[in-house]
Design an enzyme around this catalytic site. Structure first.
Site, mmCIF file in Angstrom:
data_model
loop_
_atom_site.group_PDB
_atom_site.id
_atom_site.type_symbol
_atom_site.label_atom_id
_atom_site.label_comp_id
_atom_site.label_asym_id
_atom_site.label_seq_id
_atom_site.Cartn_x
_atom_site.Cartn_y
_atom_site.Cartn_z
ATOM 1 N N CYS A 83 0.840 -1.217 0.000
ATOM 2 C CA CYS A 83 0.000 0.000 0.000
ATOM 3 C C CYS A 83 0.862 1.249 0.000
ATOM 4 O O CYS A 83 0.528 2.252 -0.655
ATOM 5 C CB CYS A 83 -0.911 0.026 1.220
ATOM 6 S SG CYS A 83 -1.998 -1.399 1.322
HETATM 7 C C1 BEZ Z 1 0.485 -4.632 1.780
HETATM 8 O O1 BEZ Z 1 -0.116 -3.624 1.434
HETATM 9 O O2 BEZ Z 1 1.696 -4.698 1.747
HETATM 10 C C2 BEZ Z 1 -0.282 -5.842 2.238
HETATM 11 C C3 BEZ Z 1 -1.453 -5.696 2.952
HETATM 12 C C4 BEZ Z 1 -2.114 -6.828 3.393
HETATM 13 C C5 BEZ Z 1 -1.594 -8.103 3.103
HETATM 14 C C6 BEZ Z 1 -0.430 -8.220 2.357
HETATM 15 C C7 BEZ Z 1 0.241 -7.096 1.933
#
Ligand code: BEZ
Length: 259
Positions: A83
């Site tokens: 994200c």
């Molecule tokens: C991420 O945004 O890195 C993420 C969020 C939830 C699960 C796996 C990755």
């Protein structure tokens, strides 16, 4: 910045709740979060309107959009690696969206104070300020309206949803990506180019089309109308498959060679 151990504690609290197949307590609200069933949003529907807090103050979607297009996208949670890169990428691409009269708005179900703390990390690691609003949907109002929580993927966190909404507030694209996979925001720009071409020129874009390449004429356009609409001509491969150069595109150098 949220300390790693605080993040881990929060994550474990959410995961425990997910395992027990219930929504966790929302400590801010002091009550359990209910996730009522809502009707699906589908292509061609009116985008559900809302007012929600954001990093740029309360946002009333329709008012905020005005006559622009919008990309509304959710991500699972603040302080997560993928994200962080996604928000950095959208911030870098903001001028590309603006050129196309598109406003971008992100969402996660984290509260505003976490968004504000995370914005510092985004600036620090991605080299760009968070220059678009991020909805703080802690009460899950917008997530429910747009069906962004898929309980079998995660009980409470939003998946990576994308909605492209046109200036008439009609939903024109819906995409759902898993948490593990960061989105390709160049693809969203490509879709916006395609939709805007379709609206303005009665054409559609073929598989893997890129701006500047040939397009196809909508089946609803007769050959007589096509001859008027597409003065550069078209190739009829089949009565339903007519190919023409992209109407609003001048190949580089062509203008100069005519002069
Ligand atoms: C991420 O945004 O890195 C993420 C969020 C939830 C699960 C796996 C990755």
């Amino acid at each position: 910045m949220l300390h790693q151990s605080q993040y881990a504690a929060e994550k474990s609290r959410r995961d425990d709740a997910a395992k027990q197949k219930r929504a966790p307590r929302d400590d801010r609200a002091g009550s359990r979060v209910a996730l009522p069933q809502t009707p699906w949003v589908r292509l061609g529907d009116k985008a559900p309107d809302f007012t929600q807090d954001s990093t740029q103050g309360p946002i009333h979607l329709y008012e905020w959009m005005g006559d622009s297009w919008a990309v509304l996208f959710s991500h699972p949670a603040d302080f997560t690696p993928v994200c962080t890169t996604e928000l950095g990428m959208v911030a870098r691409l903001k001028p590309e969206f603006e050129t196309r009269n598109v406003k971008v708005i992100g969402l996660s179900v984290d509260p505003l104070f976490r968004h504000d703390m995370w914005a510092h990390d985004i600036a620090q690691t991605q080299g760009v300020e968070l220059n678009f609003p991020l909805l703080a949907d802690a009460d899950r109002k917008v997530a429910q309206l747009y069906d962004m929580i898929h309980p079998n993927a995660h009980a409470t966190e939003t998946v990576r949803s994308v909605f492209i909404i046109d200036p008439k507030k009609t939903v024109r694209l819906i995409l759902t990506y898993p948490a593990e996979t960061g989105r390709n925001f160049d693809e969203l720009l490509r879709v916006i180019d395609s939709l805007q071409l379709a609206d303005d020129h009665k054409v559609a874009t073929p598989a893997n089309w890129k701006p500047g390449e040939d397009v196809v004429i909508l089946p609803s356009v007769s050959n007589t109308e096509a001859a008027e609409l597409f003065p550069r001509g078209y190739k009829e491969l089949k009565p339903y498959l007519r190919v023409t150069p992209q109407p609003n595109f001048e190949p580089p150098g062509q203008e100069a060679s005519r002069a």
